[in-house]
Structures are given as structure tokens and as C-alpha cells.
Design a protein around this motif. Structure first.
Motif, PDB file in Angstrom:
ATOM      1  N   GLU A  17     -17.645 -34.174   2.731  1.00  0.00           N
ATOM      2  CA  GLU A  17     -17.459 -34.193   1.270  1.00  0.00           C
ATOM      3  C   GLU A  17     -16.449 -33.132   0.845  1.00  0.00           C
ATOM      4  O   GLU A  17     -15.594 -33.369   0.005  1.00  0.00           O
ATOM      5  CB  GLU A  17     -18.792 -33.903   0.554  1.00  0.00           C
ATOM      6  CG  GLU A  17     -19.838 -35.004   0.668  1.00  0.00           C
ATOM      7  CD  GLU A  17     -19.453 -36.266  -0.106  1.00  0.00           C
ATOM      8  OE1 GLU A  17     -18.517 -36.231  -0.917  1.00  0.00           O
ATOM      9  OE2 GLU A  17     -20.108 -37.306   0.123  1.00  0.00           O
ATOM     10  N   ILE A  18     -16.595 -31.942   1.443  1.00  0.00           N
ATOM     11  CA  ILE A  18     -15.691 -30.847   1.071  1.00  0.00           C
ATOM     12  C   ILE A  18     -14.254 -31.202   1.448  1.00  0.00           C
ATOM     13  O   ILE A  18     -13.331 -31.054   0.642  1.00  0.00           O
ATOM     14  CB  ILE A  18     -16.122 -29.526   1.767  1.00  0.00           C
ATOM     15  CG1 ILE A  18     -17.468 -29.043   1.205  1.00  0.00           C
ATOM     16  CG2 ILE A  18     -15.055 -28.451   1.591  1.00  0.00           C
ATOM     17  CD1 ILE A  18     -18.059 -27.836   1.901  1.00  0.00           C
ATOM     18  N   GLU A  19     -14.078 -31.713   2.654  1.00  0.00           N
ATOM     19  CA  GLU A  19     -12.716 -32.038   3.091  1.00  0.00           C
ATOM     20  C   GLU A  19     -12.109 -33.160   2.249  1.00  0.00           C
ATOM     21  O   GLU A  19     -10.939 -33.123   1.897  1.00  0.00           O
ATOM     22  CB  GLU A  19     -12.679 -32.377   4.585  1.00  0.00           C
ATOM     23  CG  GLU A  19     -12.859 -31.150   5.493  1.00  0.00           C
ATOM     24  CD  GLU A  19     -11.993 -29.951   5.095  1.00  0.00           C
ATOM     25  OE1 GLU A  19     -10.787 -30.133   4.871  1.00  0.00           O
ATOM     26  OE2 GLU A  19     -12.535 -28.831   4.985  1.00  0.00           O
ATOM     27  N   ALA A  20     -12.929 -34.161   1.906  1.00  0.00           N
ATOM     28  CA  ALA A  20     -12.436 -35.257   1.068  1.00  0.00           C
ATOM     29  C   ALA A  20     -11.959 -34.705  -0.276  1.00  0.00           C
ATOM     30  O   ALA A  20     -10.980 -35.170  -0.862  1.00  0.00           O
ATOM     31  CB  ALA A  20     -13.534 -36.294   0.854  1.00  0.00           C
ATOM     32  N   ALA A  68     -24.087 -30.644  -3.358  1.00  0.00           N
ATOM     33  CA  ALA A  68     -24.197 -29.666  -2.270  1.00  0.00           C
ATOM     34  C   ALA A  68     -22.816 -29.124  -1.910  1.00  0.00           C
ATOM     35  O   ALA A  68     -22.604 -27.907  -1.833  1.00  0.00           O
ATOM     36  CB  ALA A  68     -24.848 -30.318  -1.051  1.00  0.00           C
ATOM     37  N   ALA A  69     -21.868 -30.039  -1.729  1.00  0.00           N
ATOM     38  CA  ALA A  69     -20.500 -29.618  -1.396  1.00  0.00           C
ATOM     39  C   ALA A  69     -19.944 -28.719  -2.492  1.00  0.00           C
ATOM     40  O   ALA A  69     -19.292 -27.707  -2.218  1.00  0.00           O
ATOM     41  CB  ALA A  69     -19.605 -30.846  -1.215  1.00  0.00           C
ATOM     42  N   SER A  70     -20.230 -29.067  -3.734  1.00  0.00           N
ATOM     43  CA  SER A  70     -19.651 -28.295  -4.837  1.00  0.00           C
ATOM     44  C   SER A  70     -20.204 -26.869  -4.876  1.00  0.00           C
ATOM     45  O   SER A  70     -19.508 -25.943  -5.282  1.00  0.00           O
ATOM     46  CB  SER A  70     -19.838 -29.021  -6.163  1.00  0.00           C
ATOM     47  OG  SER A  70     -21.083 -28.707  -6.701  1.00  0.00           O
ATOM     48  N   MET A  71     -21.456 -26.678  -4.436  1.00  0.00           N
ATOM     49  CA  MET A  71     -21.996 -25.314  -4.414  1.00  0.00           C
ATOM     50  C   MET A  71     -21.249 -24.458  -3.393  1.00  0.00           C
ATOM     51  O   MET A  71     -21.030 -23.264  -3.599  1.00  0.00           O
ATOM     52  CB  MET A  71     -23.497 -25.313  -4.077  1.00  0.00           C
ATOM     53  CG  MET A  71     -24.378 -26.055  -5.057  1.00  0.00           C
ATOM     54  SD  MET A  71     -24.058 -25.724  -6.803  1.00  0.00           S
ATOM     55  CE  MET A  71     -24.916 -24.183  -7.018  1.00  0.00           C
ATOM     56  N   GLU A  72     -20.850 -25.075  -2.271  1.00  0.00           N
ATOM     57  CA  GLU A  72     -20.078 -24.319  -1.281  1.00  0.00           C
ATOM     58  C   GLU A  72     -18.680 -24.005  -1.821  1.00  0.00           C
ATOM     59  O   GLU A  72     -18.141 -22.919  -1.577  1.00  0.00           O
ATOM     60  CB  GLU A  72     -19.988 -25.126   0.029  1.00  0.00           C
ATOM     61  CG  GLU A  72     -19.448 -24.359   1.214  1.00  0.00           C
ATOM     62  CD  GLU A  72     -20.353 -23.209   1.693  1.00  0.00           C
ATOM     63  OE1 GLU A  72     -21.528 -23.166   1.287  1.00  0.00           O
ATOM     64  OE2 GLU A  72     -19.863 -22.352   2.459  1.00  0.00           O
ATOM     65  N   THR A 120     -16.079 -32.740  -7.960  1.00  0.00           N
ATOM     66  CA  THR A 120     -16.938 -33.287  -6.906  1.00  0.00           C
ATOM     67  C   THR A 120     -18.309 -33.688  -7.466  1.00  0.00           C
ATOM     68  O   THR A 120     -18.808 -34.778  -7.171  1.00  0.00           O
ATOM     69  CB  THR A 120     -17.083 -32.259  -5.765  1.00  0.00           C
ATOM     70  OG1 THR A 120     -15.778 -31.902  -5.320  1.00  0.00           O
ATOM     71  CG2 THR A 120     -17.867 -32.825  -4.604  1.00  0.00           C
ATOM     72  N   ILE A 121     -18.903 -32.833  -8.272  1.00  0.00           N
ATOM     73  CA  ILE A 121     -20.195 -33.205  -8.872  1.00  0.00           C
ATOM     74  C   ILE A 121     -20.043 -34.458  -9.725  1.00  0.00           C
ATOM     75  O   ILE A 121     -20.869 -35.365  -9.677  1.00  0.00           O
ATOM     76  CB  ILE A 121     -20.745 -32.078  -9.770  1.00  0.00           C
ATOM     77  CG1 ILE A 121     -20.974 -30.808  -8.965  1.00  0.00           C
ATOM     78  CG2 ILE A 121     -22.069 -32.517 -10.425  1.00  0.00           C
ATOM     79  CD1 ILE A 121     -21.640 -29.700  -9.750  1.00  0.00           C
TER      80      ILE A 121
END
Lengths: 328, 328
Positions: A17-20, A68-72, A120-121
Motif C-alpha cells: 500500500e505504501i509503495e503504491a 494502516a499505511a497512512s499511519m506509517e 491513502t485513507i
């Protein structure tokens, strides 16, 4: 299941998700600067807490992955900007972003990750999850972002100030560190469709382990050995940093010991670390600090009683203990 | 109605929203640093465009006020961070935030305004306006924030680069300046319940006047007098800044003139401003620049044909013309 297995369980999906989210950033230099600390790795505790909290109230992990990705992304944004402010040259064993790309690009990389977090969210698939929940989760996340900024400003304001009260200190570490962890568990619980009681309990669980996390950091500075924490024992003392032990000792020490401790904190001299530790020991400040961390984790685990038994619930318990077990 | 009256019409309500959002920031120092440029004033073009676009499709101005306020917060956030990156010491006739509070607090002030912007949009009263529209507006705003970061990174990347193509330059100013203006008109139209056709047209109107706004800036640098623009004529040339005139001249000049222009841009010498202007005139670069700005504004106004006649529509037309009329 061990903590590292728990953290690994979703890390691949979260990384995807983060990489996308990040691979569309243009120009390349901004993309690389934004991705640098993410690529350097991290334990991904916050995103794991989002997914586990969602599952613990009966939600599906995939519905929580974007948040989750957005929190990172938010956590990384705050690290990049903090490193500029604190002039920290290393992070996660690598040169910090501003050391490699310069301050302007590092400021921008942080801003970009921050924007990407919200994008992302908002990309959460509202086919599977009611839009109202996504908005509620978003509100939780935004609120924690404001607190992160306030916490860092409070921390900067503590520099050179030696009459910080315990409640001021706790408010600072709540905002700077615990708020984002509380937002992770709260947002996950909201996305998973938790009851109001569960949402409140999980948010409080997050706040408590977040505080324990920071307090444990303070504690480890004086009780670990260099190999474990990756920096010399007592570096907080040498740097004159405010920690819970300092706050406690200054509030409880005799006039002479207080003056001595203050002069040590101002001296920037590693030979005086043992003297400071002796003062902490004399007033029980180290034990006091450890006790608060232990009590927070205990209460945090008790709060999980609002959940039905599940693997996710057990994982949340283990993660709470992990805060105290970790040695760096 | 005159443009200044249009901009004044909602400024009090917009200011109230902004102040309500900022006055809870703690500690005081962070609150003051965040509020500094807002207090220094600004024309509030972006928030006015949000409200007018909402009204122009039949929406109520009060439903757009929070999003309007948030566009000003985002604009101010980007000014604060840009001033740090560009080492600009003055803004809106006052010392920039980092000059007064230092870089760490200025970075944080920007981050805080950014967070507050999202909080403010999310506070939109969903009793009056469907939540789906709020989420759509938010997505539009977030998208423009990513573009602002990318635009600034592209701009930084142009430094010292003298082979920037026109489409690269236009892409940079679109992202850096026009995207937020396009997001203002688009978000307003969404909140007002505009049709898909109206949303697209108003977004394009915003993009075009945003581009014209920046291009007019480039143009004014060589055709105004110092008193009007508040800085010496030709300062872009002295600073070696990439402008549409430079891009055009470098693409069209003879080998000799091109080399001469490049040496002037590198010289940082105000005595050479007239020589650069002579080269711009020789290749029609000044006229070319003005023509593009004029054409953008003309097209922007034609796009307003998707709207029923109203006072808001007339105001949007006047604001488009204002982009070319302003002399600073």
C-alpha cells in the motif's frame, strides 16, 4: 505467536500500500527523498496496531490496510521533520533525509508524505466500508497530527527549561508520541465497526502503551548497555534532555542534589553520567519511571477485556508487553 | 461590484472560521507562529473562489466557509515552508515566520496549519451537506496538496538549469500555483452540488486563472515600475529565475543571444537587466508571455457559460480579469 511474527504478518500488504502510494510522486528526487526512511525499514508497529484493532472488533484486515499505511506515512513525515529540527544526522542506521537531499527537499518530502497519508485513507474502498466510518477514522488521524505538532513544539520549549512538571512532561510525550499510537488503535477499531465502548477502550490502550513506549525509552537510557540501545548509556543525560527520571528527581531531590543534577545536565560531559544516575537512584527516580511504564502496560492490557477472545486480541496483549521487553 | 468588494464580502466570515480553527493551538508560541502570516493579511482570493463557486451552482455560501478557510490555511502553510526553503526573509511586508521564530518552529507552524486545514474541512456540517460531497471536496484538496509539493520540488530542480522546456515550465507553475486555485473552484462547485460538467469547467477555470496569475507575475517583473510591484524591476533576471519569458527567449534566440542571456542570468548584476529585456523584446518573449496570460483568462471566462446567470458568476468573471489588472 511471537511479536516479530505478528509485526511480519501484515508487513508485506502494508508495504505494498505504501509503495503504491509513493511510486507516483514526481520528480524522481522528491520520490526518492520521500521513500528513503520507509525503505530504511521500521518495525511498523503503528500500522500493525490499526489492522489488529480492526480485526479485534470483527473487521477485515484488508479494510484497514490503507489507513494502516497512512499511519506509517504520518510517522515517517514526523521523523523527517523532527530530524531537521533536532539536527539529527542519522535515523534507522542511515543518514537522515536532510543529510542526503538537503533541508528544502527534506521539508518537502515530509509534506509530501503527509499529503499522501490523507490521500491513502481517502482511497479506502467505500464499497466495503461505510463512508461515515472512513470520515471518523480520518478525523481521528487528523486530530493526532495536530497533537504531534503541538508535542514537538512543547518539546522544543522544554530545551534549557529545568522546572518542567510531571504533568507537563506527560502531556508533551502524550502529544508527541502516544497520540499517533492512540489514533492507530482508535482508527482501526472505528474501521472494524467497534462499539463506542470498544473505540474508547482501544484508544486508551493505545495512549497507555504509547506513553509506556516513550517512558521505557527514558528508562533504557540509563539501565541498558551501549550494544543494546545503539548509543552510549546516559546520552540523554549528556545532552541535558528532559526525561521522566529528571522530572522526578528535580521534584524530589534536596536543594543541593537538585543543583548538582542541573549542573550535570548543563555540562555536556559523559564523565558525569554516573553521578546523575546516583542521584536518580537516591530518590528512586529510575524505579518510579519503570513503575509507571509497567502500570500503563498492565492497565492497557486490562482494557482489552472489552474484546471477545481472538488471535488479534492476544496479539494486542503481546504488543503491549513488547513495549517493555524491547531493548532499543 | 468591484473586485475588492467581492473579496471583502466574505472575508469576515472566512477570518472567523480561520481564527476559530487556530485559537486552540497550544503552546502559545506555536499558535502565534501559525497565525503570523494569516494576521499579516492576504487578499483571500482562494477562499473567495471556494465560496463563489459554491454559490454559482446554487449552493449556500455558509456551506463552503470551512473549506474556504482551509484553502487559506493550506496556502499559508505552503508560504511558510517555501520561505524557509527559499531563504526569503520578508512576506506580506513582515518578517517571514522562520525569521521571527526560527526554522524549527516555522516548520512546525506550517505542519500545524496543514493539519488544521483538514480538521476544518472535516468540521463541515454534514446536516446541511451530503457527507459524500465533503469527502469529494477533501479528495480534491488533498490532491492539490500533493501537487504543491511536487511543484515546489520541480521549481527547486530548475535552479541552475537553463534548458527548461515550455511544457516543463507550465507543468511546474500548474502544480506550484494553479493546482490550489483549481482545487478551490472545484471544491466549491462540488460542495454547492454542481453537475459533473460544471465541476470540470470550474476546475479548468481555476487552473487557467491560476496559470495566468503566475505568468502575469513573470510579466510584471519586467514591465512594471518598482513602486507598483514593491521590488526592483527585473529582480527575476538578477536572481536568474526561470520565467516564461526566459523559457521562450532561450528556445527562440540565436546562439549568440542565447549565450548572452545565459551569462546575464548567471551574473547576478542589476546593470544587465536592460540587456536581458532587449533580448526578450527582440524575440517577442514579453508579448508572447502577455498573450498566454490574456488567452488563459479569456478561455477561463468562456468556461463560465456552464453557469446560470448570477451575481456569483459575474464575480468570477471579474476575478478572472483581476488576475491581469493587478499590478502586484
Amino acid at each position: 505467536m511471537k511479536v516479530m511474527d505478528i509485526l511480519k504478518k501484515y508487513s508485506e500488504s502494508i508495504d505494498k500500500e505504501i509503495e503504491a502510494s509513493l511510486n507516483t510522486i514526481d520528480p524522481t528526487k522528491l520520490c526518492e527523498a520521500s521513500d528513503h526512511l520507509i525503505k530504511a525499514g521500521g518495525k511498523k508497529i503503528r500500522p500493525s496496531l490499526v489492522v489488529l484493532s480492526c480485526e479485534a472488533v470483527g473487521g477485515k484486515s484488508e479494510d484497514a490496510l490503507k489507513t494502516a499505511a497512512s499511519m506509517e506515512l504520518i510517522h515517517t513525515f514526523s521523523l523527517i521533520h523532527d530530524d531537521i529540527m533536532d539536527k539529527d544526522e542519522m535515523r534507522r542506521g542511515k543518514p537522515s533525509v536532510h543529510m542526503l537531499w538537503g533541508e528544502p527537499m527534506a521539508i518537502l518530502a515530509g509534506d509530501t508524505l503527509f499529503s499522501k497519508a490523507f490521500e491513502t485513507i481517502l482511497d479506502t474502498d467505500v464499497e466495503n466500508i461505510p463512508p461515515k466510518r472512513v470520515v471518523e477514522a480520518l478525523r481521528t488521524v487528523v486530530d493526532s497530527c495536530i497533537k504531534i505538532c503541538e508535542g514537538q513544539a512543547l518539546d522544543i520549549g522544554f530545551e534549557g527549561k529545568l522546572d518542567v512538571k510531571e504533568d507537563e512532561y506527560m502531556n508533551m510525550i502524550y502529544k508527541k508520541t502516544a497520540a499517533l499510537i492512540a489514533a492507530s488503535t482508535k482508527a482501526g477499531t472505528i474501521l472494524g465497526g467497534g462499539t463506542e465502548e470498544q473505540i474508547q477502550a482501544l484508544a486508551e490502550y493505545g495512549r497507555l502503551i504509547g506513553l509506556a513506549f516513550q517512558i521505557q525509552d527514558d528508562y533504557l537510557d540509563v539501565v541498558s548497555d551501549e550494544e543494546d540501545i545503539g548509543k552510549p548509556v546516559g546520552s540523554d543525560i549528556v545532552e541535558g534532555k528532559m526525561t521522566l527520571m529528571v522530572v522526578h528527581a528535580l521534584a524530589n531531590a534536596s536543594k543541593d542534589d537538585k543543583e548538582r543534577l542541573i549542573s550535570i545536565l548543563k555540562a555536556n560531559n559523559e564523565d558525569l553520567v554516573d553521578d546523575a544516575i546516583a542521584i536518580f537512584n537516591k530518590y528512586g527516580s529510575i524505579e518510579y519511571t519503570r513503575d509507571i511504564a509497567l502500570r500503563n502496560v498492565k492497565t492497557a492490557k486490562e482494557l482489552l477485556d472489552v474484546l471477545e477472545d481472538s488471535e488479534a486480541k492476544e496479539s494486542l496483549k503481546l504488543l503491549a508487553d513488547f513495549v517493555l521487553e524491547r531493548n532499543h
